[in-house]
Design a protein around this motif. Structure first.
Motif, PDB file in Angstrom:
ATOM      1  N   MET A   1       0.701  -1.344   0.107  1.00 31.44           N
ATOM      2  CA  MET A   1       0.326   0.018   0.058  1.00 31.44           C
ATOM      3  C   MET A   1       1.038   0.756  -0.408  1.00 31.44           C
ATOM      4  O   MET A   1       0.676   1.951  -0.595  1.00 31.44           O
ATOM      5  CB  MET A   1      -0.642  -0.119   0.796  1.00 31.44           C
ATOM      6  CG  MET A   1      -1.919   1.810   1.794  1.00 31.44           C
ATOM      7  SD  MET A   1      -1.162   3.057   2.895  1.00 31.44           S
ATOM      8  CE  MET A   1      -0.949   1.857   4.022  1.00 31.44           C
ATOM      9  N   LEU A   2       2.301   1.023   0.903  1.00 35.16           N
ATOM     10  CA  LEU A   2       2.914   2.455   0.739  1.00 35.16           C
ATOM     11  C   LEU A   2       3.557   2.526  -0.715  1.00 35.16           C
ATOM     12  O   LEU A   2       3.187   3.775  -1.231  1.00 35.16           O
ATOM     13  CB  LEU A   2       3.554   2.509   2.542  1.00 35.16           C
ATOM     14  CG  LEU A   2       3.323   2.434   3.326  1.00 35.16           C
ATOM     15  CD1 LEU A   2       4.190   1.815   4.154  1.00 35.16           C
ATOM     16  CD2 LEU A   2       2.724   3.548   4.119  1.00 35.16           C
TER      17      LEU A   2
ATOM     18  N   THR B   1       0.843   3.714  -3.118  1.00 31.20           N
ATOM     19  CA  THR B   1       1.037   5.267  -3.449  1.00 31.20           C
ATOM     20  C   THR B   1       2.173   6.603  -3.631  1.00 31.20           C
ATOM     21  O   THR B   1       1.789   6.698  -4.237  1.00 31.20           O
ATOM     22  CB  THR B   1       0.284   5.319  -1.746  1.00 31.20           C
ATOM     23  OG1 THR B   1      -0.273   4.685  -1.946  1.00 31.20           O
ATOM     24  CG2 THR B   1       0.132   7.277  -1.130  1.00 31.20           C
TER      25      THR B   1
ATOM     26  N   ASP C   1      -4.874   4.306   2.948  1.00 32.84           N
ATOM     27  CA  ASP C   1      -5.535   4.324   4.250  1.00 32.84           C
ATOM     28  C   ASP C   1      -4.422   4.359   5.445  1.00 32.84           C
ATOM     29  O   ASP C   1      -4.083   3.441   5.197  1.00 32.84           O
ATOM     30  CB  ASP C   1      -5.515   2.648   3.880  1.00 32.84           C
ATOM     31  CG  ASP C   1      -6.486   2.189   4.874  1.00 32.84           C
ATOM     32  OD1 ASP C   1      -6.804   2.801   5.848  1.00 32.84           O
ATOM     33  OD2 ASP C   1      -7.130   1.043   5.102  1.00 32.84           O
ATOM     34  N   TRP C   2      -4.894   5.316   6.270  1.00 34.50           N
ATOM     35  CA  TRP C   2      -4.330   5.818   7.246  1.00 34.50           C
ATOM     36  C   TRP C   2      -3.913   4.435   8.427  1.00 34.50           C
ATOM     37  O   TRP C   2      -3.406   4.957   9.329  1.00 34.50           O
ATOM     38  CB  TRP C   2      -4.494   7.097   7.775  1.00 34.50           C
ATOM     39  CG  TRP C   2      -4.191   8.410   6.996  1.00 34.50           C
ATOM     40  CD1 TRP C   2      -5.094   9.063   6.025  1.00 34.50           C
ATOM     41  CD2 TRP C   2      -2.580   8.679   6.782  1.00 34.50           C
ATOM     42  NE1 TRP C   2      -4.251   9.338   5.026  1.00 34.50           N
ATOM     43  CE2 TRP C   2      -2.919  10.104   5.715  1.00 34.50           C
ATOM     44  CE3 TRP C   2      -1.677   8.696   7.598  1.00 34.50           C
ATOM     45  CZ2 TRP C   2      -1.535  10.171   5.212  1.00 34.50           C
ATOM     46  CZ3 TRP C   2      -0.515   9.026   7.185  1.00 34.50           C
ATOM     47  CH2 TRP C   2      -0.362   9.956   5.988  1.00 34.50           C
ATOM     48  N   HIS C   3      -5.032   4.042   8.457  1.00 36.00           N
ATOM     49  CA  HIS C   3      -5.481   2.897   9.372  1.00 36.00           C
ATOM     50  C   HIS C   3      -4.278   2.110   9.007  1.00 36.00           C
ATOM     51  O   HIS C   3      -3.532   0.648  10.269  1.00 36.00           O
ATOM     52  CB  HIS C   3      -6.821   2.322   9.300  1.00 36.00           C
ATOM     53  CG  HIS C   3      -7.260   3.155   9.758  1.00 36.00           C
ATOM     54  ND1 HIS C   3      -8.088   3.127  11.123  1.00 36.00           N
ATOM     55  CD2 HIS C   3      -8.726   3.775   8.962  1.00 36.00           C
ATOM     56  CE1 HIS C   3      -8.367   4.137  11.015  1.00 36.00           C
ATOM     57  NE2 HIS C   3      -9.097   4.506  10.200  1.00 36.00           N
ATOM     58  N   LYS C   4      -3.425   1.613   7.729  1.00 38.70           N
ATOM     59  CA  LYS C   4      -2.131   0.268   7.936  1.00 38.70           C
ATOM     60  C   LYS C   4      -0.469   1.402   8.370  1.00 38.70           C
ATOM     61  O   LYS C   4       0.096   0.624   8.254  1.00 38.70           O
ATOM     62  CB  LYS C   4      -2.511   0.093   6.413  1.00 38.70           C
ATOM     63  CG  LYS C   4      -3.564  -0.435   6.010  1.00 38.70           C
ATOM     64  CD  LYS C   4      -3.441  -1.029   4.502  1.00 38.70           C
ATOM     65  CE  LYS C   4      -5.120  -2.523   4.592  1.00 38.70           C
ATOM     66  NZ  LYS C   4      -5.062  -2.726   3.003  1.00 38.70           N
ATOM     67  N   VAL C   5      -1.159   2.779   8.138  1.00 39.80           N
ATOM     68  CA  VAL C   5       0.130   3.542   8.705  1.00 39.80           C
ATOM     69  C   VAL C   5       0.520   2.477  10.389  1.00 39.80           C
ATOM     70  O   VAL C   5      -0.213   2.074  11.379  1.00 39.80           O
ATOM     71  CB  VAL C   5       0.378   4.612   9.159  1.00 39.80           C
ATOM     72  CG1 VAL C   5       1.687   5.049  10.019  1.00 39.80           C
ATOM     73  CG2 VAL C   5       0.095   5.332   7.994  1.00 39.80           C
ATOM     74  N   PRO C   6       1.936   1.849  10.474  1.00 41.24           N
ATOM     75  CA  PRO C   6       2.236   1.553  11.720  1.00 41.24           C
ATOM     76  C   PRO C   6       1.612   1.977  12.760  1.00 41.24           C
ATOM     77  O   PRO C   6       1.515   3.508  13.576  1.00 41.24           O
ATOM     78  CB  PRO C   6       3.795   1.511  12.318  1.00 41.24           C
ATOM     79  CG  PRO C   6       3.881   1.580  10.284  1.00 41.24           C
ATOM     80  CD  PRO C   6       3.268   1.962  10.029  1.00 41.24           C
ATOM     81  N   GLN C   7       1.016   0.986  14.128  1.00 38.65           N
ATOM     82  CA  GLN C   7       0.135   1.652  15.081  1.00 38.65           C
ATOM     83  C   GLN C   7       1.331   2.858  15.976  1.00 38.65           C
ATOM     84  O   GLN C   7       0.875   3.575  17.048  1.00 38.65           O
ATOM     85  CB  GLN C   7      -0.511   0.218  15.500  1.00 38.65           C
ATOM     86  CG  GLN C   7      -0.631   0.324  16.885  1.00 38.65           C
ATOM     87  CD  GLN C   7      -2.167   1.123  16.286  1.00 38.65           C
ATOM     88  OE1 GLN C   7      -2.819   0.593  15.707  1.00 38.65           O
ATOM     89  NE2 GLN C   7      -3.769   1.910  16.921  1.00 38.65           N
TER      90      GLN C   7
ATOM     91  N   GLU D   1      -6.047  10.775  10.156  1.00 36.91           N
ATOM     92  CA  GLU D   1      -7.544   9.503   9.462  1.00 36.91           C
ATOM     93  C   GLU D   1      -8.842  10.234   8.460  1.00 36.91           C
ATOM     94  O   GLU D   1      -9.303  11.083   8.879  1.00 36.91           O
ATOM     95  CB  GLU D   1      -7.372   8.901  11.413  1.00 36.91           C
ATOM     96  CG  GLU D   1      -6.248   8.255  11.312  1.00 36.91           C
ATOM     97  CD  GLU D   1      -6.918   7.302  12.519  1.00 36.91           C
ATOM     98  OE1 GLU D   1      -7.940   7.563  13.303  1.00 36.91           O
ATOM     99  OE2 GLU D   1      -5.731   7.172  13.458  1.00 36.91           O
TER     100      GLU D   1
END
Length: 421
Positions: free
Chosen positions: A1-2, A5, A111-117, A129
């Motif tokens: 995804m990264l 993009t 999808d910002w939710h897939k950025v490392p927690q 988000e």
């Protein structure tokens, strides 16, 4: 995804200019640090918060900001679409634009939710988000109807072209008021233009009607005149011109302010405005020349007399305290000087004012008119003061200051606003 993009951003062609935006450049830097396995966690956290900080300063969420950039971008497609019907646009240009729209939709749906927690729990995540905080932006509403959440963006290219045709592109779409910056040698936007409205102006109804009628003709595509607003100081000439912008902005009016000493740049300004479909009034406040100044000759040529025609989407509105704009001496009219052809010189100076097809005169208000202006402004501000006392104090103020005028009336009401009853 990264990586997808990042590749989409690198593959932009027509809309490549959005990569120069500060928010997007920080976004690219963030993606690069997240993709690079050798980047330290500290560097990643720093890049994330740099991006979130810059985004917060824009007043938009991530998705809103991308739409904002698309809405106002100046690129080959937006410029052509602004000036031409969709059906005549080059097929290669349309194909390249469709490709970019597909790429930008992918960027939009990041999808910002897939950025490392470990980065998303920092507290700044709510700014980026998709289900976080959104800043209302009414200017984006027309574009969100075209590039909506569930649309196929590349299939909406014709509607996007209509958007540019309606709202313009580049600076002209971002700002209603602009000015010529001599230092930079370019037109720049004015972030906080005067908010005065025509309905707030008291008196001078005939002058207001003439100016509005000419402006409406211009906006409707009919021939209209350059306008000289002439009269005593403080009579509201400049205010009335500025109020036009707030009245007719939604009809496609924009205004570019230029200082009298920068008139030599008029050809460059007009050349730039010619490239837009929107209508522009070039506003010159306090236009006048001393007898030794010669800039008025260039102004005459721009208005009428140059080989290059003035574009149909540009008018000049100027205010002045001098009816004929250039300072005159009695010796010029009497012929008592050393010049043989004195009358020729005088006629050359007088001909500048003649280039303005419409001259609107603003006489000093009578005392009664002055008091009516005072009462109207006091009413607008909902001041609680005895009417007789208001009139008496207004007359005292006028005698002690600059005589009866709209400016004097406003200054007087300013002086009593906030006083206890």
């Amino acid at each position: 995804m990264l990586k997808d993009t990042r590749l989409a951003l690198a593959s932009l062609c027509i809309y490549r200019g959005i990569l120069d935006d500060l928010v997007m450049s920080h976004f690219i830097k963030l993606l690069d640090t997240l993709i690079d396995e050798s980047t330290s966690n500290l560097a990643r956290i720093n890049c994330y918060h740099e991006f979130a900080f810059t985004l917060a300063g824009s007043g938009h969420s991530y998705q809103e900001h991308l739409l904002y950039l698309i809405s106002h971008d100046s690129n080959p497609f937006s410029r052509k679409a602004e000036l031409n019907e969709y059906t005549v646009l080059n097929s290669s240009l349309l194909e390249a634009t469709r490709s970019d729209l597909t790429l930008m939709q992918k960027i939009y749906k990041f999808d910002w939710h897939k950025v490392p927690q470990k980065l998303a729990t920092s507290g700044a995540g709510c700014l980026v988000e998709q289900d976080g905080i959104y800043f209302a932006d009414s200017e984006l509403e027309p574009l969100t109807q075209v590039l909506g959440e569930y649309h196929n963006w590349s299939a909406e290219i014709e509607r996007l072209a209509v958007h540019y045709r309606t709202y313009g592109s580049g600076l002209a779409s971002r700002y209603r008021a602009l000015r010529w910056d001599k230092r930079q040698g370019e037109i720049i936007g004015i972030n906080s233009p005067d908010s005065v409205l025509l309905k707030d102006l008291v008196g001078y109804q005939s002058q207001k009607n003439q100016l509005c009628n000419n402006t409406e003709q211009f906006l409707q595509g009919y021939p209209a005149n350059n306008v000289l607003l002439y009269g005593s100081r403080g009579t509201g000439k400049s205010t009335m011109v500025k109020a036009l912008l707030n009245e007719y902005y939604n009809m496609g009016l924009r205004m570019v302010e230029i200082a009298c000493e920068d008139l030599g740049s008029l050809p460059d300004i007009i050349s730039t405005l010619r490239q837009h479909a929107l209508k522009f009034v070039i506003f010159i406040d306090d236009l006048s020349f001393e007898d030794y100044e010669t800039q008025y000759k260039g102004l005459k040529a721009v208005m009428e007399g140059s080989l290059e025609s003035r574009p149909a989407n540009v008018l000049l509105y100027a205010t002045s305290n001098r009816r004929h704009l250039v300072r005159e001496f009695h010796s010029e009219r009497s012929g008592v000087d050393d010049e043989i052809h004195t009358n020729d010189t005088m006629q050359e100076k007088l001909s500048l004012a003649d280039r303005f097809g419409l001259t609107i005169t603003f006489p000093s208000p009578t005392q009664q008119a002055y008091l009516e202006i005072v009462e109207a402004i006091a009413s607008q501000r909902q001041l609680k003061i005895d009417p007789e006392l208001l009139r008496r104090q207004a007359l005292q103020w006028e005698r002690a200051h600059h005589g009866p005028s709209g400016r004097t009336a406003r200054q007087f009401v300013d002086s009593i606003t906030g006083r206890k009853e």
